[in-house]
Write a protein that holds these residues in place. Sequence first.
Motif, PDB file in Angstrom:
ATOM      1  N   GLU A   1       0.823  -1.210   0.000  1.00 15.70           N
ATOM      2  CA  GLU A   1       0.000   0.000   0.000  1.00 15.70           C
ATOM      3  C   GLU A   1       0.848   1.248   0.000  1.00 15.70           C
ATOM      4  OE1 GLU A   1      -2.730  -0.500   3.193  1.00 15.70           O
ATOM      5  OE2 GLU A   1      -4.078  -1.727   1.975  1.00 15.70           O
ATOM      6  N   ALA A   2       0.205   2.369  -0.263  1.00 18.88           N
ATOM      7  CA  ALA A   2       0.932   3.587  -0.577  1.00 18.88           C
ATOM      8  C   ALA A   2       1.861   4.047   0.524  1.00 18.88           C
ATOM      9  CB  ALA A   2      -0.065   4.699  -0.890  1.00 18.88           C
ATOM     10  N   ASN A   3       1.498   3.845   1.775  1.00 15.21           N
ATOM     11  CA  ASN A   3       2.295   4.457   2.824  1.00 15.21           C
ATOM     12  C   ASN A   3       2.717   3.442   3.881  1.00 15.21           C
ATOM     13  OD1 ASN A   3       3.554   6.658   3.889  1.00 15.21           O
ATOM     14  ND2 ASN A   3       1.815   7.288   5.128  1.00 15.21           N
ATOM     15  N   GLU A   4       3.022   2.198   3.454  1.00 14.15           N
ATOM     16  CA  GLU A   4       3.433   1.212   4.457  1.00 14.15           C
ATOM     17  C   GLU A   4       4.736   1.650   5.107  1.00 14.15           C
ATOM     18  OE1 GLU A   4       3.370  -2.778   2.924  1.00 14.15           O
ATOM     19  OE2 GLU A   4       1.203  -2.743   2.696  1.00 14.15           O
ATOM     20  N   GLN A   5       5.624   2.217   4.329  1.00 15.24           N
ATOM     21  CA  GLN A   5       6.885   2.691   4.900  1.00 15.24           C
ATOM     22  C   GLN A   5       6.604   3.793   5.910  1.00 15.24           C
ATOM     23  OE1 GLN A   5      10.069   1.512   4.158  1.00 15.24           O
ATOM     24  NE2 GLN A   5      10.519   2.764   5.930  1.00 15.24           N
ATOM     25  N   GLY A   6       5.700   4.693   5.551  1.00 15.61           N
ATOM     26  CA  GLY A   6       5.377   5.797   6.447  1.00 15.61           C
ATOM     27  C   GLY A   6       4.737   5.304   7.733  1.00 15.61           C
ATOM     28  N   ALA A   7       3.888   4.277   7.619  1.00 14.96           N
ATOM     29  CA  ALA A   7       3.234   3.765   8.823  1.00 14.96           C
ATOM     30  C   ALA A   7       4.273   3.266   9.798  1.00 14.96           C
ATOM     31  CB  ALA A   7       2.275   2.643   8.447  1.00 14.96           C
ATOM     32  N   LEU A   8       5.281   2.547   9.283  1.00  9.42           N
ATOM     33  CA  LEU A   8       6.302   2.038  10.176  1.00  9.42           C
ATOM     34  C   LEU A   8       7.191   3.168  10.686  1.00  9.42           C
ATOM     35  CD1 LEU A   8       7.208  -1.175   8.210  1.00  9.42           C
ATOM     36  CD2 LEU A   8       5.895  -0.995  10.305  1.00  9.42           C
TER      37      LEU A   8
ATOM     38  N   PHE B   1       3.041  11.061   1.941  1.00 13.81           N
ATOM     39  CA  PHE B   1       3.267   9.619   1.882  1.00 13.81           C
ATOM     40  C   PHE B   1       4.765   9.398   1.783  1.00 13.81           C
ATOM     41  CE2 PHE B   1      -0.913   8.497   1.841  1.00 13.81           C
ATOM     42  CZ  PHE B   1      -1.605   8.476   0.640  1.00 13.81           C
ATOM     43  N   THR B   2       5.234   8.259   2.297  1.00 16.58           N
ATOM     44  CA  THR B   2       6.631   7.897   2.109  1.00 16.58           C
ATOM     45  C   THR B   2       6.667   6.731   1.144  1.00 16.58           C
ATOM     46  OG1 THR B   2       6.960   8.520   4.396  1.00 16.58           O
ATOM     47  CG2 THR B   2       8.753   7.362   3.321  1.00 16.58           C
ATOM     48  N   ASP B   3       7.401   6.879   0.054  1.00 17.74           N
ATOM     49  CA  ASP B   3       7.316   5.856  -0.985  1.00 17.74           C
ATOM     50  C   ASP B   3       8.451   4.842  -0.877  1.00 17.74           C
ATOM     51  OD1 ASP B   3       9.560   7.102  -1.967  1.00 17.74           O
ATOM     52  OD2 ASP B   3       8.663   7.782  -3.817  1.00 17.74           O
ATOM     53  N   VAL B   4       8.562   3.983  -1.907  1.00 18.29           N
ATOM     54  CA  VAL B   4       9.536   2.881  -1.823  1.00 18.29           C
ATOM     55  C   VAL B   4      10.961   3.399  -1.702  1.00 18.29           C
ATOM     56  CG1 VAL B   4       8.165   1.198  -3.074  1.00 18.29           C
ATOM     57  CG2 VAL B   4       9.621   2.730  -4.338  1.00 18.29           C
ATOM     58  N   GLN B   5      11.224   4.587  -2.245  1.00 16.16           N
ATOM     59  CA  GLN B   5      12.586   5.083  -2.186  1.00 16.16           C
ATOM     60  C   GLN B   5      12.864   5.824  -0.891  1.00 16.16           C
ATOM     61  OE1 GLN B   5      14.022   6.822  -6.015  1.00 16.16           O
ATOM     62  NE2 GLN B   5      11.841   6.866  -6.466  1.00 16.16           N
ATOM     63  N   GLY B   6      11.874   5.897  -0.029  1.00 15.24           N
ATOM     64  CA  GLY B   6      12.062   6.669   1.190  1.00 15.24           C
ATOM     65  C   GLY B   6      11.802   8.145   1.002  1.00 15.24           C
ATOM     66  N   LYS B   7      11.353   8.525  -0.195  1.00 18.69           N
ATOM     67  CA  LYS B   7      11.050   9.943  -0.406  1.00 18.69           C
ATOM     68  C   LYS B   7       9.729  10.257   0.249  1.00 18.69           C
ATOM     69  CE  LYS B   7      12.798  10.647  -5.071  1.00 18.69           C
ATOM     70  NZ  LYS B   7      12.428  11.080  -6.398  1.00 18.69           N
ATOM     71  N   VAL B   8       9.663  11.421   0.877  1.00 22.01           N
ATOM     72  CA  VAL B   8       8.394  11.853   1.454  1.00 22.01           C
ATOM     73  C   VAL B   8       7.721  12.750   0.427  1.00 22.01           C
ATOM     74  CG1 VAL B   8       7.341  13.109   3.344  1.00 22.01           C
ATOM     75  CG2 VAL B   8       9.332  11.697   3.755  1.00 22.01           C
ATOM     76  N   ASN B   9       6.625  12.283  -0.112  1.00 24.85           N
ATOM     77  CA  ASN B   9       5.938  13.014  -1.181  1.00 24.85           C
ATOM     78  C   ASN B   9       4.694  13.684  -0.650  1.00 24.85           C
ATOM     79  OD1 ASN B   9       7.633  12.079  -3.318  1.00 24.85           O
ATOM     80  ND2 ASN B   9       6.650  10.102  -3.111  1.00 24.85           N
ATOM     81  N   ARG B  10       4.388  14.835  -1.189  1.00 23.38           N
ATOM     82  CA  ARG B  10       3.221  15.575  -0.722  1.00 23.38           C
ATOM     83  C   ARG B  10       1.937  15.031  -1.312  1.00 23.38           C
ATOM     84  NH1 ARG B  10       3.137  18.916   2.676  1.00 23.38           N
ATOM     85  NH2 ARG B  10       4.969  20.052   3.289  1.00 23.38           N
ATOM     86  N   VAL B  11       0.960  14.922  -0.459  1.00 24.49           N
ATOM     87  CA  VAL B  11      -0.394  14.604  -0.892  1.00 24.49           C
ATOM     88  C   VAL B  11      -1.195  15.881  -0.715  1.00 24.49           C
ATOM     89  CG1 VAL B  11      -2.446  13.266  -0.333  1.00 24.49           C
ATOM     90  CG2 VAL B  11      -0.208  12.208  -0.189  1.00 24.49           C
ATOM     91  N   ARG B  12      -1.838  16.318  -1.770  1.00 25.30           N
ATOM     92  CA  ARG B  12      -2.538  17.605  -1.661  1.00 25.30           C
ATOM     93  C   ARG B  12      -4.021  17.420  -1.886  1.00 25.30           C
ATOM     94  NH1 ARG B  12       2.016  19.550  -4.405  1.00 25.30           N
ATOM     95  NH2 ARG B  12       3.313  20.700  -2.961  1.00 25.30           N
TER      96      ARG B  12
END
Lengths: 907, 164, 416
Positions: free
Chosen positions: A567-574, A688-699
């Motif tokens: 899912e889109a933000n599994e990295q972010g959840a952790l 969201f934090t994606d597979v590369q570890g980038k934190v991307n903005r959700v607007r």
Amino acid sequence: MALKPVTTPDVEAPSIELTIDGQTVRTKAGVSLYDVISETGKIIPAMCYHYTFDPFGSCGMCLVMVEGKKAPVRSCTAKAEAGMVVRADGDDLFAARKKAVEKHLSIHPLDCPVCDADGHCELQDMAFQHGVTSLVNPRPKGLPEDRRSLVLDFNMNRCILCGECINICKDVQMIDALQFFKKEGSTHVVAKGDNALECEFCGDCLAVCPVGAITNKYSKYIYKPWQLKKTTTTCGYCADGCQMQIETSGRDVQRVTSPLSWKNKWGDRADTVEGHGGLCVLGRFGFQYIDSKERLSTPLVRTEEGLVPQPWYEAIHLVKDRLAAIKAEHGPNAIAGLITARCTNEEQYLFQKLMRAAIGTNQLDSSARYGYVNFTRAMQHAAGVGRMMNNYAEISKAKTLLLIGTDITETNPITGLRVKEALRVYGAKVVVADSAVTNIAKLASHPVPINAGGESGFIQGLVKAVLDEDLVDEAVINAAPEAFAALKQAVGRLPWETIASTAGTSRESIVEVAHIYAEAPRAVIICGEGVIRRVHGYESILRLVDLAWVTGKLTKPGCGINALPEEANEQGALDMGVAPELLPGQMPYDDLEARAKFERAWNVHLPSGPQASADLMQILERCRSGQIKALYLVGENPLATLPAGSGVREALEKVEFLIVQDPYLTETGQLAHVVLPASTSAEKDGTFTDVQGKVNRVREALEVNENARPDWEVFAALGSLLGYPMDYDHSNAVQSEILKVLPGYYNLGEPRPVIARPENYLSNGYIREVAARYQPEEGRPADKPFTLVMGQVLYHHGKLSTRASGLTQLYPNTGKLQMHPDDLARLQVGEKDAVRITSARGSLEMWTQLNANLAVGTCFFPEHFNEPAVKDLMDCVIDPHTGVPSFKLTQVSIEKIAVAEPERIQR
Amino acid sequence: MHPTAAQIQEVFPDAFQTAVEWRGDLAITVSRKRLHDVCRYVHDTPNLDFDYIVHVSSVDWPDDPERFEVVYEAYSVCHRHRIRVKTRVPEDDCVVDSMTDIWKGADFMEREVFDMMGIRFRNHPNLTRILMPDDYPEGYPLRKDFPLRGKGWRDTFTFIGEKS
Amino acid sequence: MKPTFEDQRETIYHVDPAHPENPALPTLRTEEMMLNMGPQHPSTHGVLKVVLALEGERIVKATPVLGFLHRGVEKLAEDGTYHQFIPHTDRLDYICAMYNNFAYCRAVEKLVGITVPPRAEYLRTIVAEVQRIIGHQFWLGTQALDIGAMTVFFYAFRDREILLDFFDELCGARLTTSWYRIGGVERDFTPELVDTLRRFVEYFPPKIDEYVTFLETNRIWLSRTKGVAVISAEDAISFGLSGPTLRGSGVDYDLRKFEPYGAYDQCEWSVPVGKNGDTYDRYWIRVEEMRQSLSMVRQLLEKLPDGPIMADVPSVTLPPKERVFNDLASMIQQFKLFSTGFEAPRGEIYCGTEAAKGELGFYIVSTGEGKPYRLKIRAPSFIHMGAFDHMARGYMIADVVTIFGTYDIVMGECDR
């Protein structure tokens, strides 16, 4: 601009000098002249050019005068040579370009008022720029529109035969679905063989088409580009973190566009290693879930008549009253919460703060537990790494890519494109170990068919092959000799026959792969659901660490081990600590110093002890035992996800107070006592934090509907009502708080590189643990010879995509079991016949469907559909180390049945 | 440089900033403090004699530190030449001296600039809103940050329906 | 003794206040009264509110309250392209729509730097002068009506109908015309239209004499206009008045002569200038202007050259409408010009035009995009309202309607 020769960027070429408009320019020989001119800052119009693929030279606009040639030359296909004298400006060139535009215009229909490209059309811009006011001999083609495909319509009247669609499909996507075809006296662009187009529908051809020749059925004739409000945000489906523009008018989402487009045609070819700006079918055509009519628009509360609408004030106060009462009577450990990884980082942070600080329990988890936690726990344990080790550039530039148990083009298509680029441009060796013949396996240089479920055996085999063939890195081994000795001893006990039979492939092929991996200067491993969602997933990752460590690839730059989250933000959840064993920043919950820091920051005493903590499956267990009386589910639908054998229905029905917060009324929501309407990722601000570890903005692209609320608002309101003030007037306020406790988390797209540090593990605990992960695996029951696999298909993602009408149109639920034709022939199952499929848990009667890409002896059903409930045939095996439930693969027996009443079986 | 601009620069060297001549129009930018003196000078000096006030307007440049530009355009009926005198004021201190004592017509024109852009004029006899209602609370409509469709004032009106 | 009727009459008419036997006369108590006039009022020529401070019947102070017709036209200009603003200009001074179009198109042409072909200039000037006649007829009719000479209203409007029908033939509308385009005009005169104009030019002069005869032999008219609403030349210039209101005070400022544009320098005509600055002079100027406009129309019709009616600058001017729906290149040109607009050069200009009411000017600031960055309309009616208080002081209530009329105010222009 791309200062590379037309094809491979790494090719060495001599440096030359030439003159452009009197200016001397240094470049490499063989580079396209158009790129050289663009480098000087002068942009010549070019309609068929796009930096992501090789120049085609069909439009005739990029004309320049080269000394020595009488006629103007197309600069895109001309190669730069030493001593060339080029003139790019001039009235004669302007007139020549104007003539080229007129030629295109004269066969173009008068469609502007009805064309979807009106206002975003390169032909219009070129005509206006060159002052074309009248056409001498207009002869529009008068061809019918090709509407055969499910999504894309091809209007050959408008086509200017620039070939961008064909080139991007062939070069970048490597799917090659389109071709030129001569019929009815003119050249058309059609799908291969002039059939209806059936491809992955990534929409790249739609994005690069400079005119309105390719349009999409879902957004046809509804809008004009300038009437739409465009919001750049991040896609909420998978974790690739693609940037997209959601175009809305009011509360309707009209279409989605990508950064990739004909307008963004100038760029550096070398930059495509980080992505080419395109989307996949989910992001581009699966947006209907955002403004669907089925969205919940008011809270629902259970009464004798069922779920009735209630205003927010009553509903939230009911939630607060019941939770407070349960907490007072039974203590905070009677309450637990589960959140989906589709929520933003800010919402994850607030959720765990709500559960731990406001309610006072550590019984919480996210949907990352369904597989990704296997990877992160193993990597943290062994190497101190909390996310994927490689970014897109490193994947594209690897010399060897080892794809194990991942149908990457179906699950993470954009990461899959990086693999394709590595293959095509950088000449990488790509090993694909999978049971089915996946799309990436068809393109790979070394496809290795293995058993379904044989991934863990395959990995064991790789380690053994490396040790047997002595492909180890001496320096690395000598730094930890006891660990190496223990590994050798553990692997030595494992016989090759067992490995080969578990993996389903020969020793020779495993040895070959081991050589390819060990001998590559930059080797990247990518695994997916086939590794981390299976039993022994945790151990498989640790075995991969062993593999990388002994070959010296664990700490070498450009190498790494990666597993793809779903899912889109599994990295972010952790990262935000939504797991009972983690605090924000992936600090261990048992780390007293870290816990003290958060206690100070939140001004609260955090719950401790095993009774206070529970992960996903433990929470469900405690619901069944009666300890947990109130359960707060945010975006989670366990009833539809987990198999019946996991006891999920008993757990949910036993809970005294079930709160479900979701944009839709799900199966779990039907059981709830209170249903709160939530917003989708398109209706809130966050990251969201994606597979590369980038934190991307959700607007926020559109205002949340009627009474639904973004999840973070509900958490803050609940927290404050329960007596723990959580005052945030905007999600940016939450971000400020996160920045205080996790400084530097918002990396703005520049994540810090990951460095693996195995030294601590190698000297503490490695020797104790290594033997356990090199044990032979149990064989299959003889009476159940088939392997049933449930997996993801490209056109769907979790259950959310089934709410998007565009996607269900493309890939509807047929209710049929997919089987290999040889198996069907052997069982003598024809089209009109049905089968009974029996596992240890039960049986189902289903129709069947041919799928020649599966392995013989395997059958497949998409995991997104529950009609019929194939998931209930699965066992639910919980990993003892990580608590991850595995329920996507099981052994079954299949028999043909005589169908007395065909209607009885679901179609 | 245009002779008129040169003359003004000579007399007000500290206040004169730029002079632009384009498409036959002469536009001079001066500093805010001496704007009134410059206008008095161009009005009274016999060889300039700008006695006819053409318009007073303002332009909003939200990205500049001195956000507002106030423009006075004047014409001379006997010499038949035009001039545009401009100045810049920052947002937090948008005050300019009023020219009503020089040109009587500046009265209503400055009121309109105040109404639409929010620039105040010192010593103006009656600086109140002129086109918008006197108590209009939502701000200054011609500013770039004011939305075209307004801020919702119209939604507060009661509409007479067919049934009522 | 009971007073008889004769005695009473004596008491009323022949009382000598100085005689010691007469009773003291009651002193009259006066106070200032505020009278609100408008915004609903038949004579205020639109929605205009004036708060009159009266002492008896004399006006002490007249405060106009504007803004009832404020539509935010300047803000709307920033939202659309230059071409899209032309219909907005119609609605400024809605009595003389053609002149507003003319003023705006001239301003944009000055900004972009294109020249209009000669035939277009002639057509523009002819139509502009016809519009001036229409405007002045309207003015004459309504001013006369307000003062009490109702017949002139009907006569003026009867003749106006001929010209409004001419406009209807020409561009499809009587009031909000939008016939001018940036770079030229939208369509050409047909031979029937030229014919209509020629006949009108013969037909009209005796009609003007008719109006004049009605008015100038009317004692009430003369006494209500002579010496009423006087303004001196210096005050008029200082207030920025223009057009007939300024020329009535003896200043011969007319932009058509000072800064010639169109085809005004191609014909012989003169500017009527008044002496006293009162209502009568301004009335006489407007009537004389009608005669001059007629003469200009006659002369220009004779000299009308052939040629294109639109400048040939495809990146700015619109293609002809018949081509738009039949030729792709023209369709694209039309589309691009209306959706993104043409790229105007960076800079600012002011361009003033002598409209029927006064000097109508456009101050345009452009930053190089297709939409104006700032478009300010210098509307004569707004400026004239600034001088209203000055002009009205000291006169009586009944003169207020005269003053409105003599300024020739149209609220569309005043409030924008």
